[in-house]
Enzyme design. Structure first.
Site, PDB file in Angstrom:
ATOM      1  N   ASP A   1      -8.634  21.635  11.956  1.00 18.27           N
ATOM      2  CA  ASP A   1      -7.475  22.155  12.906  1.00 18.27           C
ATOM      3  C   ASP A   1      -6.163  23.149  11.947  1.00 18.27           C
ATOM      4  O   ASP A   1      -6.570  23.056  10.745  1.00 18.27           O
ATOM      5  CB  ASP A   1      -6.673  21.443  13.821  1.00 18.27           C
ATOM      6  CG  ASP A   1      -5.989  20.200  13.173  1.00 18.27           C
ATOM      7  OD1 ASP A   1      -5.644  19.183  14.069  1.00 18.27           O
ATOM      8  OD2 ASP A   1      -6.056  20.102  11.998  1.00 18.27           O
TER       9      ASP A   1
ATOM     10  N   ASP B   1       4.444   0.128  12.251  1.00 15.28           N
ATOM     11  CA  ASP B   1       3.240  -0.532  11.636  1.00 15.28           C
ATOM     12  C   ASP B   1       3.253  -1.969  12.146  1.00 15.28           C
ATOM     13  O   ASP B   1       2.225  -2.640  11.919  1.00 15.28           O
ATOM     14  CB  ASP B   1       3.073  -0.373  10.256  1.00 15.28           C
ATOM     15  CG  ASP B   1       2.768   1.124   9.819  1.00 15.28           C
ATOM     16  OD1 ASP B   1       2.259   1.722  10.579  1.00 15.28           O
ATOM     17  OD2 ASP B   1       3.331   1.339   8.565  1.00 15.28           O
TER      18      ASP B   1
ATOM     19  N   ARG C   1      -4.281  10.077   3.877  1.00  9.24           N
ATOM     20  CA  ARG C   1      -3.134  10.730   4.327  1.00  9.24           C
ATOM     21  C   ARG C   1      -2.264  10.633   3.119  1.00  9.24           C
ATOM     22  O   ARG C   1      -1.768  11.776   2.914  1.00  9.24           O
ATOM     23  CB  ARG C   1      -2.492   9.957   5.456  1.00  9.24           C
ATOM     24  CG  ARG C   1      -1.018  10.426   5.723  1.00  9.24           C
ATOM     25  CD  ARG C   1      -1.051  11.477   6.611  1.00  9.24           C
ATOM     26  NE  ARG C   1       0.435  11.757   6.775  1.00  9.24           N
ATOM     27  CZ  ARG C   1       0.809  13.174   7.339  1.00  9.24           C
ATOM     28  NH1 ARG C   1      -0.168  14.100   7.650  1.00  9.24           N
ATOM     29  NH2 ARG C   1       2.105  13.417   7.489  1.00  9.24           N
TER      30      ARG C   1
ATOM     31  N   LYS D   1       0.813  -1.293  -0.004  1.00 10.83           N
ATOM     32  CA  LYS D   1       0.088  -0.025  -0.144  1.00 10.83           C
ATOM     33  C   LYS D   1       0.930   1.326  -0.038  1.00 10.83           C
ATOM     34  O   LYS D   1       0.514   2.168  -0.837  1.00 10.83           O
ATOM     35  CB  LYS D   1      -0.921   0.008   1.439  1.00 10.83           C
ATOM     36  CG  LYS D   1      -1.620   1.620   1.718  1.00 10.83           C
ATOM     37  CD  LYS D   1      -2.488   1.328   2.754  1.00 10.83           C
ATOM     38  CE  LYS D   1      -1.902   1.572   3.943  1.00 10.83           C
ATOM     39  NZ  LYS D   1      -1.457   3.195   4.298  1.00 10.83           N
ATOM     40  N   ASN D   2       1.719   1.474   0.879  1.00 10.14           N
ATOM     41  CA  ASN D   2       2.455   2.668   1.031  1.00 10.14           C
ATOM     42  C   ASN D   2       3.569   2.684  -0.152  1.00 10.14           C
ATOM     43  O   ASN D   2       4.517   3.588  -0.172  1.00 10.14           O
ATOM     44  CB  ASN D   2       3.248   2.469   2.483  1.00 10.14           C
ATOM     45  CG  ASN D   2       2.107   2.827   3.564  1.00 10.14           C
ATOM     46  OD1 ASN D   2       1.139   2.908   3.228  1.00 10.14           O
ATOM     47  ND2 ASN D   2       2.635   2.568   4.694  1.00 10.14           N
TER      48      ASN D   2
HETATM   49  N1  EPU Z   1       5.920  14.193  11.198  1.00 12.45           N
HETATM   50  C1  EPU Z   1       6.296  15.690  11.658  1.00 12.45           C
HETATM   51  N2  EPU Z   1       6.262  16.479  10.571  1.00 12.45           N
HETATM   52  C2  EPU Z   1       6.364  16.057   9.289  1.00 12.45           C
HETATM   53  C3  EPU Z   1       6.291  15.082   8.787  1.00 12.45           C
HETATM   54  C4  EPU Z   1       6.064  13.871   9.739  1.00 12.45           C
HETATM   55  O1  EPU Z   1       6.128  15.712  12.866  1.00 12.45           O
HETATM   56  O2  EPU Z   1       6.413  17.212   8.464  1.00 12.45           O
HETATM   57  C5  EPU Z   1       5.778  13.298  12.265  1.00 12.45           C
HETATM   58  C6  EPU Z   1       4.427  12.437  12.149  1.00 12.45           C
HETATM   59  O3  EPU Z   1       3.652  13.189  12.917  1.00 12.45           O
HETATM   60  C7  EPU Z   1       4.784  11.265  12.746  1.00 12.45           C
HETATM   61  C8  EPU Z   1       6.298  10.774  12.243  1.00 12.45           C
HETATM   62  O4  EPU Z   1       6.699  12.280  11.872  1.00 12.45           O
HETATM   63  O5  EPU Z   1       4.890  11.240  14.137  1.00 12.45           O
HETATM   64  C9  EPU Z   1       6.451   9.959  11.243  1.00 12.45           C
HETATM   65  O6  EPU Z   1       5.672  10.576  10.227  1.00 12.45           O
HETATM   66  P1  EPU Z   1       6.157  10.140   8.416  1.00 12.45           P
HETATM   67  O7  EPU Z   1       6.221  11.243   7.736  1.00 12.45           O
HETATM   68  O8  EPU Z   1       7.407   9.400   8.610  1.00 12.45           O
HETATM   69  O9  EPU Z   1       5.031   9.194   8.314  1.00 12.45           O
HETATM   70  P2  EPU Z   1       4.053   9.204   7.120  1.00 12.45           P
HETATM   71  O10 EPU Z   1       4.663   9.466   5.743  1.00 12.45           O
HETATM   72  O11 EPU Z   1       2.828  10.094   7.606  1.00 12.45           O
HETATM   73  C10 EPU Z   1       4.140   6.822   6.595  1.00 12.45           C
HETATM   74  C11 EPU Z   1       2.903   5.562   6.399  1.00 12.45           C
HETATM   75  C12 EPU Z   1       2.569   5.389   7.513  1.00 12.45           C
HETATM   76  C13 EPU Z   1       3.779   4.773   8.483  1.00 12.45           C
HETATM   77  C14 EPU Z   1       4.874   5.978   8.719  1.00 12.45           C
HETATM   78  C15 EPU Z   1       5.922   5.682   9.406  1.00 12.45           C
HETATM   79  C16 EPU Z   1       2.004   6.000   4.319  1.00 12.45           C
HETATM   80  C17 EPU Z   1       0.791   6.547   3.483  1.00 12.45           C
HETATM   81  N3  EPU Z   1       1.912   6.039   5.518  1.00 12.45           N
HETATM   82  O12 EPU Z   1       3.434   7.956   6.905  1.00 12.45           O
HETATM   83  O13 EPU Z   1       1.704   4.058   7.573  1.00 12.45           O
HETATM   84  O14 EPU Z   1       3.381   4.503  10.023  1.00 12.45           O
HETATM   85  O15 EPU Z   1       5.196   6.263   7.292  1.00 12.45           O
HETATM   86  O16 EPU Z   1       6.465   4.532   8.693  1.00 12.45           O
HETATM   87  O17 EPU Z   1       3.032   5.651   3.822  1.00 12.45           O
HETATM   88  C18 EPU Z   1      -0.017   2.859   7.594  1.00 12.45           C
HETATM   89  O18 EPU Z   1       0.106   2.118   6.535  1.00 12.45           O
HETATM   90  O19 EPU Z   1      -0.934   2.171   8.419  1.00 12.45           O
HETATM   91  C19 EPU Z   1       0.436   3.750   8.145  1.00 12.45           C
HETATM   92  C20 EPU Z   1       0.035   4.594   8.976  1.00 12.45           C
END
Ligand code: EPU
Length: 426
Positions: free
Chosen positions: A120, A314, A96, A25-26
């Site tokens: 928000d 995850d 997201r 998915k990701n």
């Molecule tokens: N964060 C910030 N500021 C930013 C970006 C991120 O504070 O500008 C924080 C986030 O709030 C979070 C942490 O950094 O606490 C990790 O965020 P990241 O950007 O790495 O994650 P993401 O891209 O939003 C992806 C996956 C998630 C997975 C995370 C971490 C996708 C669509 N989602 O999210 O997957 O948990 O990386 O590996 O790729 C899932 O598939 O169920 C899922 C939640």
């Protein structure tokens, strides 16, 4: 009794057989967004049959890329060159990964209007790293009425160091940088296998990226028009693979996961080894597979989540579920998301002995879980509750199935094919 779809799970004996692990998915959602970068016809193979792919397809259709599933697992996307760089709220709020249209649209068209989910303000919305980096490349952002308006004449290369290796920020920076004037060097980049998959896709299209798979990515911008549409196979889903490993771990048995990649799951497999699982890998790359054999009872271990190559957040609900029936006490520490322990109460309903406080959970293994009605609070927790149900006496009935549908390609069918006692009631 409600009409809501449910998954009914009863304790299963040892699991046996072979299944194929679908694409991630990701990764697929990010590859789909990257088709905004060049006109033409793309073919993605190994595409999982999951709800989020449909939602991303709807979002891209609104922007100007059409798509259709031409056969199971194969998605054709056509970028007709008639793009409206506006991502409307009704579609963005559903997923997201919609944030991933920002980099390609800004890099190619120099303007984007992107609604942000929720009501928000920016402060609590964690895309600050995306925006700061794109600003360093020449983008200007304005935030009005829940919409980010981004503009740039032509982005330019920059030296960027991320405060934290954010997956989404890394992806947006790289997809913006492929058309930027000059070279972008991104330090402390996230290096999840799905990011490697996206970079390889972009290179296949004609982008110039060095350091793929490392924490320093160097992107030499090419001229607009130099990228082309291609065919690409989506990388196997390490989280879905881990879900089936966890299922075998709690049920016992011997199962082969075709397509699963040990090289993308090294730290997790080390931990699973410490718990007593025997996992052997064969083959390389897309032709690889994992064979798993479960011990009589798992041993407890301590686990902390970290960005890749650490143990992914995850995986955590699966690990907590395994520890719930393991011999001993395990401490699980969450380092990525504050308070991502919402599913603990549901596992407690099944008889698990877990104390969660802030970033930590202490899990005391019990000899036997006991089936009960539960609700999936999110996608990964939903999969973990299904796994827990396989180890629980009696029947577990799980609602909130739509969460699981977002990212699991026929979880119920695959588990049933391995001998699990599980059915879906729609
Ligand atoms: N964060 C910030 N500021 C930013 C970006 C991120 O504070 O500008 C924080 C986030 O709030 C979070 C942490 O950094 O606490 C990790 O965020 P990241 O950007 O790495 O994650 P993401 O891209 O939003 C992806 C996956 C998630 C997975 C995370 C971490 C996708 C669509 N989602 O999210 O997957 O948990 O990386 O590996 O790729 C899932 O598939 O169920 C899922 C939640």
């Amino acid at each position: 009794m409600t009409d809501e779809p449910r998954i009914l799970i009863r304790r299963a004996g040892p699991l046996q057989g072979e299944i194929t692990i679908p694409g991630a998915k990701n990764s697929v959602l990010k590859l789909m967004a990257a088709t905004l970068l060049a006109d033409g016809e793309y073919t993605l193979t190994n595409v999982p049959d999951i709800a989020d792919v449909g939602i991303m397809a709807d979002l891209l259709a609104a922007i100007g890329v059409s798509s259709e599933v031409v056969q199971p697992g194969t998605l054709r996307l056509v970028n007709h060159g008639n793009i409206t760089p506006v991502a409307p709220y009704e579609l963005v709020e559903r997923i997201r990964a919609s944030i991933n249209v920002l980099g390609p649209l800004l890099g190619r068209f120099g303007r984007v209007s992107l609604s942000l989910p929720g009501g928000d303000d920016f402060g609590s919305r964690p895309i600050d790293m995306h925006l700061t980096a794109l600003e360093a490349m020449g983008a200007v952002f304005e935030f009005r009425h829940g919409v980010v308006e981004a503009t740039a004449d032509r982005l330019h290369g920059a030296s960027i160091t991320l405060e934290f290796p954010s997956v989404g920020a890394t992806e947006n920076i790289v997809t913006a940088a492929v058309y930027a004037k000059g070279t972008t060097v991104l330090d402390n980049a996230a290096r999840e296998p799905e990011i490697g998959d996206l970079c390889n896709f972009l290179v296949g299209m004609g982008a110039q990226i060095e350091g793929i798979g490392t924490s320093t990515l160097t992107v030499h911008g090419v001229e607009p028009g130099e990228l082309k549409a291609i065919t690409h196979a989506v990388v196997a889903d390490r989280i879905q693979a881990a879900t089936y490993l966890a299922a075998v771990a709690v049920c016992g048995g011997e199962v082969v996961l075709r397509g699963a990649r040990a090289d993308h799951m090294e730290m997790l497999l080390r931990r699973f080894h410490d718990m007593g699982l025997v996992v052997t890998s064969a083959g390389v790359g897309p032709t690889s597979s994992l064979a798993v054999f479960a011990p009589q009872r798992l041993r407890s271990v301590d686990v902390a989540t970290l960005p890749y190559p650490g143990i992914a957040t995850d995986y955590k609900p699966l690990i907590v579920t395994m520890l719930s029936v393991a011999d001993g006490v395990g401490i699980v520490t969450e380092n990525l998301y504050p308070g991502r322990f919402r599913y603990v109460e549901e596992l407690q309903r099944l008889g698990a002995d877990i104390r969660a406080d802030g970033h930590h959970a202490v899990v005391r293994g019990v000899a036997q879980l006991s089936g009960a009605p539960v609700r999936a609070p999110d996608i990964r927790a939903g999969a973990a509750l299904v796994v827990a149900g396989l180890a629980a006496d009696g029947e577990t009935s799980m609602t909130g199935v739509h969460h699981v549908d977002r990212g699991y390609d026929d979880l119920v069918g695959r588990l049933a094919s391995l001998g699990a006692d599980i059915e879906r009631v729609d």
